[in-house]
Design an enzyme around this catalytic site. Structure first.
Site, short mmCIF file in Angstrom:
data_model
loop_
_atom_site.label_atom_id
_atom_site.label_comp_id
_atom_site.label_asym_id
_atom_site.label_seq_id
_atom_site.Cartn_x
_atom_site.Cartn_y
_atom_site.Cartn_z
N ASP A 9 0.82 -1.21 0.00
CA ASP A 9 0.00 0.00 0.00
C ASP A 9 0.86 1.27 0.00
O ASP A 9 2.01 1.26 0.43
CB ASP A 9 -0.88 0.04 1.25
CG ASP A 9 -2.06 -0.90 1.19
OD1 ASP A 9 -2.13 -1.73 0.26
OD2 ASP A 9 -2.92 -0.81 2.09
N HIS A 164 3.99 -2.06 3.01
CA HIS A 164 4.00 -0.72 2.43
C HIS A 164 5.33 -0.47 1.74
O HIS A 164 6.39 -0.63 2.36
CB HIS A 164 3.79 0.34 3.52
CG HIS A 164 2.47 0.21 4.23
ND1 HIS A 164 2.24 -0.76 5.18
CD2 HIS A 164 1.32 0.91 4.08
CE1 HIS A 164 1.00 -0.65 5.62
NE2 HIS A 164 0.41 0.35 4.98
#
Length: 218
Positions: A9, A164
């Protein structure tokens, strides 16, 4: 030992996303990338999204700004967060039309969407992808591998893990962690587990109502 669907993400980030893509390619591991619309006006960042898609990794919408979760915003504002990023992604979001709301630290609940956002996603044929493992690499760049291992070891169902591709040093551990799992025979999924998909191609699945709150006043 449960299989894992990996997702990344908040990118793309030129300092980090290429490394992630190289590790995934070398280890032949699929993953999903949920990108922020605010990054996509930068040609270098957009090229990284194209590279991920060309490598066979699905690309999804992770809102435009990653600000206040959509369930805590006015209806029109929440819809704009989705629609602006869809427009910027263009063909790269097809055919799946994946969308992931931001949870504000990884929490699940009705703060993820409001009624207007939910209706927009249903009408657009989107597939909403949530998660069941957050090792907090965004906050604990040195310590997340131990958390990820523990979350996977404790899982009673297929794991959808959120990492991430951010420039905080966390992804320097990625190759080692993935290698350990491969040595253990862990299967890596190319598709998200059904339990983490409360909306599929616009069709409501179990759990979708739990993600939706009433619109806030403008």
């Amino acid at each position: 030992m449960q299989p894992i669907c990996l997702s990344f993400d908040n990118g793309p980030e030129p300092e980090v996303t290429p490394l992630v893509l190289e590790v995934l390619a070398r280890r032949r591991i699929p993953a999903m990338f949920f990108v922020l619309g605010k990054h996509l006006a930068d040609p270098a960042r957009f090229a990284l999204v194209e590279r991920a898609r060309a490598a066979g990794h699905p690309v999804g919408n992770h809102t435009f700004s990653h600000g206040v979760p959509l369930g805590r915003r006015p209806g029109a504002e929440a819809v704009a967060e989705i629609a602006r990023t869809d427009e910027l992604l263009g063909r790269l979001r097809l055919p799946e039309r994946y969308f992931r709301p931001n949870g504000g630290g990884g929490a699940l609940g009705p703060h993820l969407l409001n009624r207007s956002a939910a209706r927009h996603l249903q009408a657009g044929g989107h597939t909403v992808v949530l998660w069941n493992a957050i090792p907090r690499d965004f906050a604990e760049p040195a310590d997340w591998p131990a958390t990820a291992r523990a979350q996977h070891a404790a899982a009673a169902a297929p794991v959808l893990m959120v990492l991430h591709d951010l420039p905080n040093g966390a992804m320097r551990h990625l190759d080692r962690v993935l290698g350990e799992w491969q040595d253990q025979g862990v299967e890596f999924l190319a598709e998200p587990p059904a339990a983490c998909v409360p909306l599929r191609a616009g069709l409501v699945q179990p759990g979708f109502a739990d993600c939706v709150s009433e619109d806030n006043a403008p």
